[in-house]
Design an enzyme around this catalytic site. Structure first.
Site, short mmCIF file in Angstrom:
data_model
loop_
_atom_site.label_atom_id
_atom_site.label_comp_id
_atom_site.label_asym_id
_atom_site.label_seq_id
_atom_site.Cartn_x
_atom_site.Cartn_y
_atom_site.Cartn_z
N ASP A 34 11.01 -70.76 47.19
CA ASP A 34 11.52 -69.39 47.32
C ASP A 34 12.99 -69.46 47.75
O ASP A 34 13.40 -70.40 48.41
CB ASP A 34 10.70 -68.66 48.38
CG ASP A 34 10.96 -67.16 48.43
OD1 ASP A 34 10.15 -66.41 47.88
OD2 ASP A 34 11.98 -66.75 49.04
N HIS A 90 7.16 -65.85 55.52
CA HIS A 90 7.95 -65.49 56.72
C HIS A 90 7.06 -65.15 57.91
O HIS A 90 7.57 -65.04 59.04
CB HIS A 90 8.87 -64.30 56.43
CG HIS A 90 9.93 -64.56 55.41
ND1 HIS A 90 10.80 -65.63 55.51
CD2 HIS A 90 10.26 -63.91 54.26
CE1 HIS A 90 11.62 -65.61 54.46
NE2 HIS A 90 11.31 -64.59 53.68
N HIS A 102 14.43 -67.78 49.89
CA HIS A 102 14.51 -67.64 51.35
C HIS A 102 13.76 -68.79 52.02
O HIS A 102 12.72 -69.23 51.51
CB HIS A 102 13.90 -66.31 51.79
CG HIS A 102 14.49 -65.11 51.13
ND1 HIS A 102 13.89 -64.49 50.05
CD2 HIS A 102 15.64 -64.43 51.38
CE1 HIS A 102 14.65 -63.46 49.67
NE2 HIS A 102 15.71 -63.41 50.45
N ASP A 143 12.56 -65.79 43.48
CA ASP A 143 13.77 -65.01 43.75
C ASP A 143 15.03 -65.88 43.75
O ASP A 143 16.12 -65.38 44.05
CB ASP A 143 13.64 -64.20 45.05
CG ASP A 143 12.96 -64.95 46.16
OD1 ASP A 143 12.74 -66.16 46.02
OD2 ASP A 143 12.63 -64.32 47.19
ZN LIG Z 1 12.06 -64.76 49.06
#
Ligand SMILES: [Zn+2]
Length: 294
Positions: free
Chosen positions: A147, A110, A149, A231
């Protein structure tokens, strides 16, 4: 990151416990060195790195955003997570290792060139990609991010870089809000394959087979990097996908098939998310076992 935060030291302890099993006895293990400033500066401006060091508290915690905190040891961990990524690239590009997994935190995907975000400070996978190019002559580097995200920082860094292909599966709509199919980069070098909440391994496999693996084959990278977040596992407290550890093992094998054909098997994988520590340990074991060819 402070008490009760999901990005916690127990994550790495659980991974290490899993990798102590006899089937991993043959793994070569090296500890992550501090990254050289020059390696970080290929991705982040010097002013940002200096500001990061300034932001670290002498005691207690300082918050850079609502969920990204620093303690006095954060900088050392950040520098070593990136240094581990660089060291793994060194091992694999020099042929000393066939492939590598970097079990380090904090995660990186991120983090943009100019900003920390979502538990991330330095974009480890971007530092690894640029190091492979600058120090080892890799012309084309592919990054696959599974991931839960979207890796918005990585996408931003490579948006206009035609020497890099960034491919991501992730839950959508979900944090951080980016990663639509229509986000394709300045050179059609970004491939987003969003998945609806509740998607299982079948949908994940389909996204890889239909959208990501063909592009990866065509791109013919000199190195494949993996932003390995776990995740998307069904037991993860943050994510809403329903993957199981076997799905991560399968995905790893499929990526290895392409790496074998296109770049002598060269893969460097690095840990991103994964917040149920038991599930994380099982997923990493499945991932590393696949990387070992088992
Ligand atoms: Zn993540």
């Amino acid at each position: 990151m402070g008490p009760g935060h999901p990005e916690r030291p127990e994550r790495l302890r659980a991974i290490e416990r899993g990798l102590e099993e006899a089937r991993f006895a043959l793994l070569a293990r090296i500890s992550a060195p501090r990254a050289e400033l020059a390696a970080l500066e290929r991705v982040h401006p010097q002013s940002y790195l200096a500001a990061l060091e300034q932001a670290a508290p002498r005691e207690g915690y300082s918050a850079l955003d609502s969920d990204t905190l620093m303690c006095p040891d954060t900088i050392e961990a950040v520098w070593r997570a990136a240094g581990g990524a660089v060291a793994a690239v060194e091992e694999v590009m020099s042929g000393r290792a066939d492939n590598a997994f970097v079990a380090a935190r904090p995660p990186g995907h991120h983090a943009g060139a100019h900003n920390p975000m979502g538990f991330c400070f330095v974009n480890n996978v971007a530092v690894a990609a640029r190091h492979a190019q600058a120090a080892h002559g890799a012309e084309r580097v592919a990054i696959v991010d599974f991931d839960v995200h979207h890796g918005n920082g990585t996408q931003e860094i490579f948006w206009a870089d035609e020497s890099a292909l960034f491919c991501s599966t992730h839950q959508a709509p979900f944090y951080p809000g980016t990663g639509g199919r229509n986000e394709t980069g300045a050179h059609d070098n970004i491939v987003n394959a969003p998945l609806f909440a509740g998607s299982t391994g079948d949908a994940f496999r389909e996204a890889l087979d239909d959208r990501i693996l063909p592009r990866l084959r065509d791109f013919a990278p000199d190195l494949i990097l993996i932003s390995a977040g776990f995740d998307a596992h069904e037991r993860d407290p943050l994510g809403g996908l329903r993957l199981r550890e076997v799905d991560f093992g399968d995905a790893t094998k499929r990526l290895m098939e392409i790496a074998d054909k296109r770049c002598d098997g060269r893969i460097v994988s690095m840990l991103e998310g994964g917040y149920d520590v038991d599930a994380l340990s099982l997923c990493v074991s499945a991932h590393v076992l696949a990387l070992m060819g088992g």
